[in-house]
Design a protein around this motif. Structure first.
Motif, PDB file in Angstrom:
ATOM      1  N   GLY A 539      14.092  15.058  93.683  1.00 59.56           N
ATOM      2  CA  GLY A 539      13.078  14.818  94.215  1.00 59.56           C
ATOM      3  C   GLY A 539      12.817  14.488  95.948  1.00 59.56           C
ATOM      4  O   GLY A 539      14.335  14.957  96.682  1.00 59.56           O
ATOM      5  N   VAL A 540      11.984  13.636  96.143  1.00 59.54           N
ATOM      6  CA  VAL A 540      11.523  13.423  97.595  1.00 59.54           C
ATOM      7  C   VAL A 540      11.639  11.139  97.865  1.00 59.54           C
ATOM      8  O   VAL A 540      10.522  11.313  97.535  1.00 59.54           O
ATOM      9  CB  VAL A 540      10.053  14.308  97.557  1.00 59.54           C
ATOM     10  CG1 VAL A 540       9.627  14.110  99.552  1.00 59.54           C
ATOM     11  CG2 VAL A 540      10.030  15.901  97.735  1.00 59.54           C
ATOM     12  N   TYR A 541      12.166  10.993  98.805  1.00 61.18           N
ATOM     13  CA  TYR A 541      12.144   9.471  98.569  1.00 61.18           C
ATOM     14  C   TYR A 541      11.641   9.756 100.026  1.00 61.18           C
ATOM     15  O   TYR A 541      12.405  10.323 101.375  1.00 61.18           O
ATOM     16  CB  TYR A 541      13.506   9.178  98.422  1.00 61.18           C
ATOM     17  CG  TYR A 541      13.872   9.552  97.141  1.00 61.18           C
ATOM     18  CD1 TYR A 541      13.696   8.650  96.495  1.00 61.18           C
ATOM     19  CD2 TYR A 541      14.960  10.135  96.784  1.00 61.18           C
ATOM     20  CE1 TYR A 541      14.138   7.634  94.822  1.00 61.18           C
ATOM     21  CE2 TYR A 541      15.265  10.208  95.210  1.00 61.18           C
ATOM     22  CZ  TYR A 541      14.503   8.751  94.208  1.00 61.18           C
ATOM     23  OH  TYR A 541      15.430   9.376  93.144  1.00 61.18           O
ATOM     24  N   VAL A 542      11.096   8.417 100.164  1.00 64.09           N
ATOM     25  CA  VAL A 542      10.121   8.194 101.745  1.00 64.09           C
ATOM     26  C   VAL A 542      10.012   6.655 101.809  1.00 64.09           C
ATOM     27  O   VAL A 542      10.368   6.086 100.355  1.00 64.09           O
ATOM     28  CB  VAL A 542       9.128   9.040 102.204  1.00 64.09           C
ATOM     29  CG1 VAL A 542       9.182   9.867 101.839  1.00 64.09           C
ATOM     30  CG2 VAL A 542       8.532   8.269 100.729  1.00 64.09           C
ATOM     31  N   ASN A 543       9.871   5.494 103.029  1.00 59.61           N
ATOM     32  CA  ASN A 543       9.690   4.571 103.160  1.00 59.61           C
ATOM     33  C   ASN A 543       8.468   4.614 103.340  1.00 59.61           C
ATOM     34  O   ASN A 543       7.862   4.952 104.627  1.00 59.61           O
ATOM     35  CB  ASN A 543      10.852   3.983 104.216  1.00 59.61           C
ATOM     36  CG  ASN A 543      12.595   3.782 103.792  1.00 59.61           C
ATOM     37  OD1 ASN A 543      12.377   3.319 102.374  1.00 59.61           O
ATOM     38  ND2 ASN A 543      13.241   4.581 104.273  1.00 59.61           N
TER      39      ASN A 543
END
Length: 564
Positions: A539-543
């Protein structure tokens, strides 16, 4: 005594035993010179026959296996006989498992071909027993994709006419004259003028994208692939199927769930694909016996398109979407544009656009999170354009923002929508000055993944540097070393719409949110080695943090100076 002395032991004559009362062999004394003293295996003819039967069968079996082995190995000597480099091939399978990412990450196999076996120019590989050509030389790429396209008009596809006619009508699956006919119909609907008509629909979805992202940001790290996938799904549903996913209709409620299923590769679906790949005639026979190769999802989308077309014909409703454009083309007397053909292009819109656009958007967010200076420069450019446009951007303004285009172009260099381009030779061809003959039916691979990361063409190729695509730097890029959407007549027909979706989404997001890195997604991002579309492994997690645009631009200008 005399009797004892004169008596002689009776020695049986060799041939005096009674023929009807055979004497057991074990009871006969061995006397030198008699037949009984000769080894039995020499004289036992029937037992020799019994022993020779299994030995002969084993010998024939071994000879057959040897002949089969020589036959299989002979196919894998094709490139060696021509003096073309090729890595060692696995018996029967060739390089198929490696190329498909089933036995090792396909990127590693491509790197091996490109750097160790002259693939940066050209080298050989094997699909099962069939030889194929791996071409990384930009001049040869130009010849295959553009200059000598008439020799490579087809992609490597399945002939689905007998088992799934809807899929066979898709532009990417069609071949020969059938492809030319469909391309001539579909291409005009994706010109800049026609794509401009889709902009209001895309802009509407981009606003919803922002609202969803803002709501999601309050609960912690955001999985960007899922967020961007919902945006692209909504955009395609609206532009290609005439459906608003928030609408309270049966089709709208079912669309995301059904669309998600079409991307799930079950064991049954994998088996059907394998049958189509290895034994298309067997697939046709299985279809006649009742095995369905058209998935329920295809039937659903066809029904949605047919229902929408009929409804618009009855009511005169016009939305300016992809369906309207195709119906408009048919109304002008374009032959061959049946409801099934229109449905096929709409489904292709989903298959080709959903995953690739979502992935590009997610990767863009990830790279901007880890390159705050680039994010600040991009936000500043968008803010200036919004100031000029009094808070709104037209289609032309969005598509002409130079730094936004440079950022998206650099993302697509690192993570191209199609990391490999496949073509099939349709007319005998001689490769360049080397004189190598490519026969009809041979597959050709163009390794976009490797060409995009070759240090000869891209200094510091692993770094994210959008400046490569600005001004004179962009003009100096060697032709056919940048191929995110292919090239030539069979390049991606929907490239303008794909870029519009990505750019509109980024403009909407960056004017209201700041993208920050998340520890769950380190940089560089690990890719799934078994997926050929360069998807992130975990996955690709960002804030995401809400911002006030003007204050944020001023703050970032102070931090990064005039470069932001």
């Amino acid at each position: 005594m005399a009797e004892v002395c004169t008596s002689q032991p009776e020695v049986p004559a060799p041939f005096t035993s009674h023929p009807e009362v055979p004497i057991p062999l074990s009871s006969q004394p061995e006397v030198p010179g008699t037949i009984s003293s000769i080894p039995m295996e020499v004289t036992d003819g029937p037992m020799v026959g019994v022993a020779c039967g299994p030995l002969l069968s084993i010998g024939l079996l071994m000879a057959s296996c040897l002949l089969l082995l020589c036959y299989l190995l002979g196919h894998h000597r094709y490139w060696r006989a021509l003096g073309v480099p090729s890595p060692p091939a696995t018996l029967l399978m060739g390089h198929t498992l490696r190329r498909m990412g089933l036995s090792q990450p396909f990127m590693e196999f491509f790197d091996e071909l490109y750097y160790q076996y002259n693939g940066s120019d050209f080298c050989g590989y094997y699909d099962f027993l069939k030889p194929g050509l791996f071409v990384g030389n930009p001049e040869l790429i130009k010849s295959i994709l553009v200059k000598d396209f008439d020799h490579f008009t087809d992609r490597r596809t399945f002939d689905l006419g007998k088992v799934n006619p809807i899929a066979n009508d898709m532009l990417t699956n069609a071949r020969g004259n059938h492809w030319r006919m469909i391309r001539g119909i579909v291409s005009p609907t994706f010109t800049s003028t026609k794509t401009r008509r889709l902009y209001p629909l895309v802009l509407h979805r981009a606003i919803h994208f922002l609202h969803r992202a803002t709501r999601t940001a309050t609960s912690g790290p955001v999985e960007a692939r899922e967020l961007c996938g919902r945006y692209t799904m909504d955009t395609i549903a609206s532009c290609a199927f005439g459906i608003e996913c928030e609408a309270l209709t049966t089709e709208a409620a079912a669309f995301p769930a059904v669309a998600a299923k079409i991307f799930q590769l079950s064991l049954v679906r994998a088996f059907k694909i394998l049958v189509l790949l290895v034994a298309p005639r067997l697939a046709e026979l299985a279809h006649r016996l009742g095995l369905e190769f058209t998935s329920p999802e295809f039937h659903f989308f066809r029904q949605v398109v047919t229902h929408t077309i009929r409804k618009r014909q009855e009511t005169g409703l016009w939305r300016g979407d992809f369906l309207d454009l195709l119906m408009e083309t048919r109304a002008h007397g374009k032959k061959g544009l049946s409801d099934d053909t229109i449905a096929a292009q709409s489904i292709l819109f989903l298959l080709a656009g959903y995953d690739n656009t979502a992935n590009t958007l997610a990767m863009t967010l990830h790279l901007l999170a880890h390159h705050p200076r680039v994010q600040a420069a991009l936000r500043k450019e968008v803010a200036r354009a919004l100031l000029k446009g009094r808070g709104q951007l037209t289609y032309d303004q969005v598509m002409s923002l130079p730094y936004l285009d440079a950022v998206v172009s650099e993302v697509l260099r690192l993570y191209p929508a199609a990391p490999v381009i496949e073509r099939v030779c349709t007319k005998n061809y001689t490769v360049g000055v080397c004189g190598l003959e490519v026969g009809v039916g041979m597959g050709v691979l163009v390794p976009v993944w490797n060409v995009h990361r070759d240090a000869r063409y891209w200094p510091h190729p692993q770094q994210f540097l959008p400046e490569r695509f600005l001004g004179s730097a962009r003009a100096s890029i060697l032709p056919y070393t940048y191929l995110p959407f292919g090239a030539g007549p069979r390049s991606c027909v929907g490239v303008k719409f794909a870029l519009l979706s990505v750019k509109a989404g980024m403009v909407s997001l960056l004017t209201n949110l700041e993208v920050l890195p998340c520890p769950a997604s380190p940089h560089p991002l690990p890719l799934d080695p078994r997926v050929l579309t360069l998807q992130p492994k975990d996955g690709v997690y960002v804030n995401l943090r809400p911002i006030e645009l003007q204050k944020t631009v001023e703050h970032e200008t102070i931090i990064y100076g005039a470069t932001a």
